[in-house]
Design an enzyme around this catalytic site. Structure first.
Site, PDB file in Angstrom:
ATOM      1  N   SER A  41      34.166  47.310  39.247  1.00 11.87           N
ATOM      2  CA  SER A  41      33.817  47.595  40.642  1.00 11.87           C
ATOM      3  C   SER A  41      33.105  48.943  40.749  1.00 11.87           C
ATOM      4  O   SER A  41      32.114  49.178  40.087  1.00 11.87           O
ATOM      5  CB  SER A  41      35.080  47.522  41.507  1.00 11.87           C
ATOM      6  OG  SER A  41      34.756  47.448  42.875  1.00 11.87           O
ATOM      7  N   ASP A 155      34.249  40.669  42.514  1.00  8.19           N
ATOM      8  CA  ASP A 155      34.787  41.951  42.042  1.00  8.19           C
ATOM      9  C   ASP A 155      35.704  41.791  40.825  1.00  8.19           C
ATOM     10  O   ASP A 155      36.616  40.960  40.821  1.00  8.19           O
ATOM     11  CB  ASP A 155      35.559  42.604  43.192  1.00  8.19           C
ATOM     12  CG  ASP A 155      35.813  44.071  42.970  1.00  8.19           C
ATOM     13  OD1 ASP A 155      36.552  44.421  42.032  1.00  8.19           O
ATOM     14  OD2 ASP A 155      35.273  44.888  43.750  1.00  8.19           O
TER      15      ASP A 155
END
Length: 307
Positions: A41, A155
């Site tokens: 991320s 993510d």
């Protein structure tokens, strides 16, 4: 004596990830240079800037960013699997010079994403580095999924919030991990930071609203126009939309991080104290970077034992 190959595992945590910049700066000041950089991320974004040699540009932007600039990156829409489309983020990365193929850089790099269909952890180690970052930061409910090699990716924090295992697989002898989720559970709704309050008062650009409304049937457009400004607001006795999203993500990532690190511990764990930094408070870069630097300085005796 052979110099150990150092792996740096940069964890997920949205706006708290600016502390990764301070961590890398402090490591450099101590003469510690990672050979392998893996990120999940926001960790993938900072790691990409580092291996691409553009960390100074990202640092300057993060330290000076205002809410108006941050909102400018939010290409709001209600279709495509997220509130934001992500094209502005790609443009932002390219503008910083973070766009070359991963394999063209001297340091080994991998970004962690999650296959939306299979739930499998995906390690992105080749191709344009900005595309890998775009996939890794696709926070469900916020940013739409990214399409790479026929797969829809979201993510990486859903499967591997602190990618220690990736560093080890890529050949690291000593792994330094940065966990941004270590002290987040228990953060109260009523301690909303000044920056978040400013976000609620910052109007979404008209062109973004227009683009979003174009995807709705005509009868729904007027109710949506009235709903959007109220969506971010929080009631007198209940948590608001982003309160629920951010605290739910905090709980999820805390639990996954604990489980993964119990089986795959790093040699040195860095846990910046970021409890008061909200999920979307990217305007607090200066203090977040400073905390990353302080965290490394406190851990230097442990680092020196291994290095």
């Amino acid at each position: 004596m052979k110099h150990p190959r150092i792996g740096l595992a940069l964890g997920s945590g949205a706006a708290r990830g600016w502390s990764h910049i301070g961590v890398i700066d402090a490591l450099a000041d101590a003469g510690i240079e990672p050979d392998i950089v893996c990120g999940t991320s926001i960790g993938s974004l900072v790691g990409a800037a580092y291996v691409a040699g553009e960390l100074p540009a990202l640092r300057d932007w993060a330290m000076a960013a205002t809410w108006r600039e941050i909102v400018g990156l939010m290409d709001v829409r209600l279709s495509g699997g997220g509130v934001m489309d992500g094209r502005q983020i790609v443009t932002f990365l390219k503008g910083l010079g973070i766009a070359e193929p991963i394999e063209s850089h001297a340091k080994k790099y991998a970004a962690v994403a999650t296959d939306l269909v299979t739930g499998r952890e995906i390690w992105l180690q080749s191709g344009p580095i900005h595309e890998a970052v775009r996939a890794s930061v696709a926070l469900p409910g916020i940013l739409s999924p990214a399409r790479i090699d026929g797969r829809w990716l979201v993510d990486g924090g859903l499967t591997n919030p602190v990618p220690v295992s990736v560093c080890r697989a890529l050949g690291a002898d000593v792994i330094i991990a940065v966990n941004l989720n270590g002290d987040l559970v228990g953060r109260r709704f009523e301690t909303q930071a000044e920056g978040a309050a400013e976000l609620l008062q910052t109007p979404v650009p008209n062109e973004s609203i227009d683009a979003m409304l174009r995807h709705l049937p005509q009868p729904l457009r007027q109710p949506a126009e009235q709903m959007i400004p109220r969506l971010l607001q929080k009631g007198p006795s209940t948590p608001g939309y982003f309160d629920v999203i951010s605290n739910s993500i905090n709980i999820m990532q805390d639990q996954i991080t604990r489980t993964r690190l119990a089986g795959e511990p790093p040699h040195v764990m860095l846990i910046p104290r970021l409890r008061d930094i909200g999920l979307m408070e990217f305007n607090r870069g200066r203090e977040t970077i400073a905390e990353g630097r302080a965290c490394v300085e406190n851990a230097l005796p442990m680092l020196q034992r291994y290095l």
